[in-house]
Design an enzyme around this catalytic site. Structure first.
Site, PDB file in Angstrom:
ATOM      1  N   ALA A  80      25.979 108.041 -31.902  1.00 63.28           N
ATOM      2  CA  ALA A  80      25.511 109.245 -32.571  1.00 63.28           C
ATOM      3  C   ALA A  80      24.928 108.811 -33.915  1.00 63.28           C
ATOM      4  CB  ALA A  80      26.681 110.205 -32.781  1.00 63.28           C
ATOM      5  N   GLY A 125      28.328 107.035 -28.945  1.00 63.73           N
ATOM      6  CA  GLY A 125      27.551 107.941 -28.102  1.00 63.73           C
ATOM      7  C   GLY A 125      26.628 107.204 -27.130  1.00 63.73           C
ATOM      8  N   GLU A 128      28.761 106.315 -24.259  1.00 63.41           N
ATOM      9  CA  GLU A 128      29.081 107.583 -23.585  1.00 63.41           C
ATOM     10  C   GLU A 128      27.894 108.094 -22.750  1.00 63.41           C
ATOM     11  OE1 GLU A 128      30.302 109.169 -27.414  1.00 63.41           O
ATOM     12  OE2 GLU A 128      32.278 109.603 -26.569  1.00 63.41           O
ATOM     13  N   GLU A 148      34.402 104.595 -32.910  1.00 63.32           N
ATOM     14  CA  GLU A 148      34.492 105.801 -33.755  1.00 63.32           C
ATOM     15  C   GLU A 148      35.661 105.796 -34.727  1.00 63.32           C
ATOM     16  OE1 GLU A 148      33.828 105.835 -30.518  1.00 63.32           O
ATOM     17  OE2 GLU A 148      32.146 107.179 -30.138  1.00 63.32           O
TER      18      GLU A 148
HETATM   19  N1  CAA Z   1      23.547 106.009 -36.861  1.00 62.03           N
HETATM   20  C1  CAA Z   1      22.596 105.946 -37.828  1.00 62.03           C
HETATM   21  N2  CAA Z   1      21.978 104.805 -38.173  1.00 62.03           N
HETATM   22  C2  CAA Z   1      22.322 103.687 -37.528  1.00 62.03           C
HETATM   23  C3  CAA Z   1      23.299 103.693 -36.508  1.00 62.03           C
HETATM   24  C4  CAA Z   1      23.932 104.919 -36.193  1.00 62.03           C
HETATM   25  N3  CAA Z   1      24.842 105.008 -35.221  1.00 62.03           N
HETATM   26  N4  CAA Z   1      23.449 102.409 -36.043  1.00 62.03           N
HETATM   27  C5  CAA Z   1      22.574 101.671 -36.740  1.00 62.03           C
HETATM   28  N5  CAA Z   1      21.900 102.417 -37.630  1.00 62.03           N
HETATM   29  C6  CAA Z   1      20.860 101.988 -38.586  1.00 62.03           C
HETATM   30  C7  CAA Z   1      21.475 101.214 -39.732  1.00 62.03           C
HETATM   31  O1  CAA Z   1      21.979 102.098 -40.694  1.00 62.03           O
HETATM   32  C8  CAA Z   1      20.312 100.403 -40.205  1.00 62.03           C
HETATM   33  O2  CAA Z   1      19.481 101.227 -40.995  1.00 62.03           O
HETATM   34  P1  CAA Z   1      18.822 100.665 -42.365  1.00 62.03           P
HETATM   35  O3  CAA Z   1      17.932  99.539 -41.901  1.00 62.03           O
HETATM   36  O4  CAA Z   1      18.068 101.843 -42.886  1.00 62.03           O
HETATM   37  O5  CAA Z   1      19.944 100.201 -43.207  1.00 62.03           O
HETATM   38  C9  CAA Z   1      19.553 100.089 -38.938  1.00 62.03           C
HETATM   39  O6  CAA Z   1      19.995 101.044 -37.967  1.00 62.03           O
HETATM   40  C10 CAA Z   1      19.864  98.707 -38.405  1.00 62.03           C
HETATM   41  O7  CAA Z   1      21.279  98.576 -38.286  1.00 62.03           O
HETATM   42  P2  CAA Z   1      22.105  97.415 -39.046  1.00 62.03           P
HETATM   43  O8  CAA Z   1      21.390  96.939 -40.245  1.00 62.03           O
HETATM   44  O9  CAA Z   1      23.496  97.919 -39.217  1.00 62.03           O
HETATM   45  O10 CAA Z   1      22.055  96.296 -37.907  1.00 62.03           O
HETATM   46  P3  CAA Z   1      23.141  95.141 -37.661  1.00 62.03           P
HETATM   47  O11 CAA Z   1      22.518  94.227 -36.685  1.00 62.03           O
HETATM   48  O12 CAA Z   1      23.647  94.602 -38.929  1.00 62.03           O
HETATM   49  O13 CAA Z   1      24.368  95.916 -36.939  1.00 62.03           O
HETATM   50  C11 CAA Z   1      25.399  97.460 -35.401  1.00 62.03           C
HETATM   51  C12 CAA Z   1      24.196  96.535 -35.699  1.00 62.03           C
HETATM   52  C13 CAA Z   1      26.651  96.628 -35.226  1.00 62.03           C
HETATM   53  C14 CAA Z   1      25.071  98.217 -34.134  1.00 62.03           C
HETATM   54  C15 CAA Z   1      25.585  98.416 -36.596  1.00 62.03           C
HETATM   55  O14 CAA Z   1      24.327  99.046 -36.874  1.00 62.03           O
HETATM   56  C16 CAA Z   1      26.586  99.512 -36.334  1.00 62.03           C
HETATM   57  O15 CAA Z   1      27.771  99.260 -36.410  1.00 62.03           O
HETATM   58  N6  CAA Z   1      26.123 100.745 -36.059  1.00 62.03           N
HETATM   59  C17 CAA Z   1      26.970 101.887 -35.878  1.00 62.03           C
HETATM   60  C18 CAA Z   1      27.676 101.851 -34.545  1.00 62.03           C
HETATM   61  C19 CAA Z   1      28.647 103.011 -34.443  1.00 62.03           C
HETATM   62  O16 CAA Z   1      29.577 103.123 -35.188  1.00 62.03           O
HETATM   63  N7  CAA Z   1      28.408 103.888 -33.468  1.00 62.03           N
HETATM   64  C20 CAA Z   1      29.237 105.053 -33.248  1.00 62.03           C
HETATM   65  C21 CAA Z   1      28.667 106.226 -33.948  1.00 62.03           C
HETATM   66  S1  CAA Z   1      29.753 107.633 -33.963  1.00 62.03           S
HETATM   67  C22 CAA Z   1      29.593 108.303 -32.424  1.00 62.03           C
HETATM   68  O17 CAA Z   1      28.824 107.843 -31.603  1.00 62.03           O
HETATM   69  C23 CAA Z   1      30.448 109.502 -32.172  1.00 62.03           C
HETATM   70  C24 CAA Z   1      30.442 109.992 -30.783  1.00 62.03           C
HETATM   71  O18 CAA Z   1      31.157 109.529 -29.923  1.00 62.03           O
HETATM   72  C25 CAA Z   1      29.591 111.087 -30.420  1.00 62.03           C
END
Ligand code: CAA
Length: 275
Positions: A80, A125, A128, A148
């Protein structure tokens, strides 16, 4: 016509009767903003009419399967959209989550097969969304997880429900409580992923091959099997067997069943009317 839908966050392509839906948000690793959810809903809502007899003749009627994937090569869907979500009120997040959950049900109940081609991160998500598909295929660089709890959240698009259906309660608890990210090979070992392919080309090829295999079967039987499997998941054994019995008996006398069994006896390839 689905291919011509105006989408800001999705790339749509129809080739050989297969629709490829590519989530395209390069700035956020294809995270599911409310716009992505809305556009996916638009696409899958249209696809839902494929199972209806009154949709015969519609140009989209010929679509025999869907591949869901991510653009850019780094991510399927990184979850998400955290940035967008954190500013939502409880009411707003409830609507966003309800829309996303309903989308997963539409995917799961589509009469044609949907293959998740996971070519990078499938987190939160994203994992999922993949779990709503009929099969999850992954490239070797794919990674899965429900991270999450690290955000003070829990899975919200079906992860608490479907992950345990895929991998059993022990692995589901472990993955959700630790938030641990697992590589494609481990995801296959625990039963989340059906096949691991070396790269994106092989991944998309394998997804197409599977859809072609399904497309050679009776479409009404495929749709009925999908319905029965889904219904049985939510039921105790005896009630599930009852559903299966009725759905099995309902096949008898259908043109597809008549053709399929005749083709077997006559030692020829069936030509299913799809009825
Ligand atoms: N939402 C919004 N932006 C996101 C994102 C997310 N889920 N995942 C990545 N991005 C963005 C980052 O913020 C970053 O943006 P900027 O360049 O503007 O800073 C860009 O995408 C690239 O990401 P990273 O610089 O973080 O890339 P990385 O290679 O260092 O890491 C990653 C990759 C491990 C996937 C890391 O981006 C990450 O941990 N992302 C979040 C994953 C996460 O927690 N997902 C669960 C979300 S909550 C959810 O999904 C709830 C549900 O069940 C419905």
């Amino acid at each position: 016509h689905i291919e011509n839908l105006e989408c800001a966050t999705l790339e749509l392509e129809v080739r050989d009767a297969v629709l490829t839906v590519r989530v395209h948000r390069p700035e956020a690793l294809n995270a599911l903003s409310p716009e992505v959810i809305a556009e996916l809903r638009e696409v899958f809502d249209l696809l839902r009419s494929l199972g209806r007899a009154d949709a015969v003749g519609d140009p989209d009627w010929s679509i025999r399967g869907v591949i869901l994937t991510g653009s850019g090569g780094r991510a399927f869907v990184a979850g998400a959209d955290i940035t967008r979500m954190r500013d939502m009120s409880r009411e707003e997040v409830r609507a966003y989550t309800r829309d996303a959950q309903e989308l997963t049900v539409w995917i799961e109940t589509l009469p044609v097969p949907v293959v998740a081609a996971v070519n990078g991160f499938a987190l939160g998500g994203g994992c999922e969304l993949a779990m709503a598909c009929d099969m999850i295929y992954a490239s070797e660089n794919a990674a899965f997880g429900q991270p999450e709890v690290a955000l003070g959240l829990i899975p919200g698009f079906g992860g608490c429900v479907r992950l345990q259906q895929y991998v059993g309660i022990a692995a589901a608890r472990e993955l959700i409580l630790t938030g641990r990210r697992i590589p494609a090979e481990e995801a296959q070992r625990i039963g989340l992923v059906s096949r691991v392919l070396p790269d994106t080309g092989a991944l998309m090829g394998a997804a197409r091959e599977s859809i072609a295999l399904v497309a050679a079967q009776s479409p009404t039987a495929v749709a009925a099997a999908k319905r029965a499997i889904r219904a049985a998941q939510a039921l105790p054994t005896d009630a599930g067997l009852q559903i299966e019995l009725e759905a099995f008996a309902d096949r008898f006398g259908t043109p597809d069943m008549t053709e399929g069994t005749a083709a077997f006896v006559e030692k020829r390839t069936p030509r299913f009317p799809g009825l």
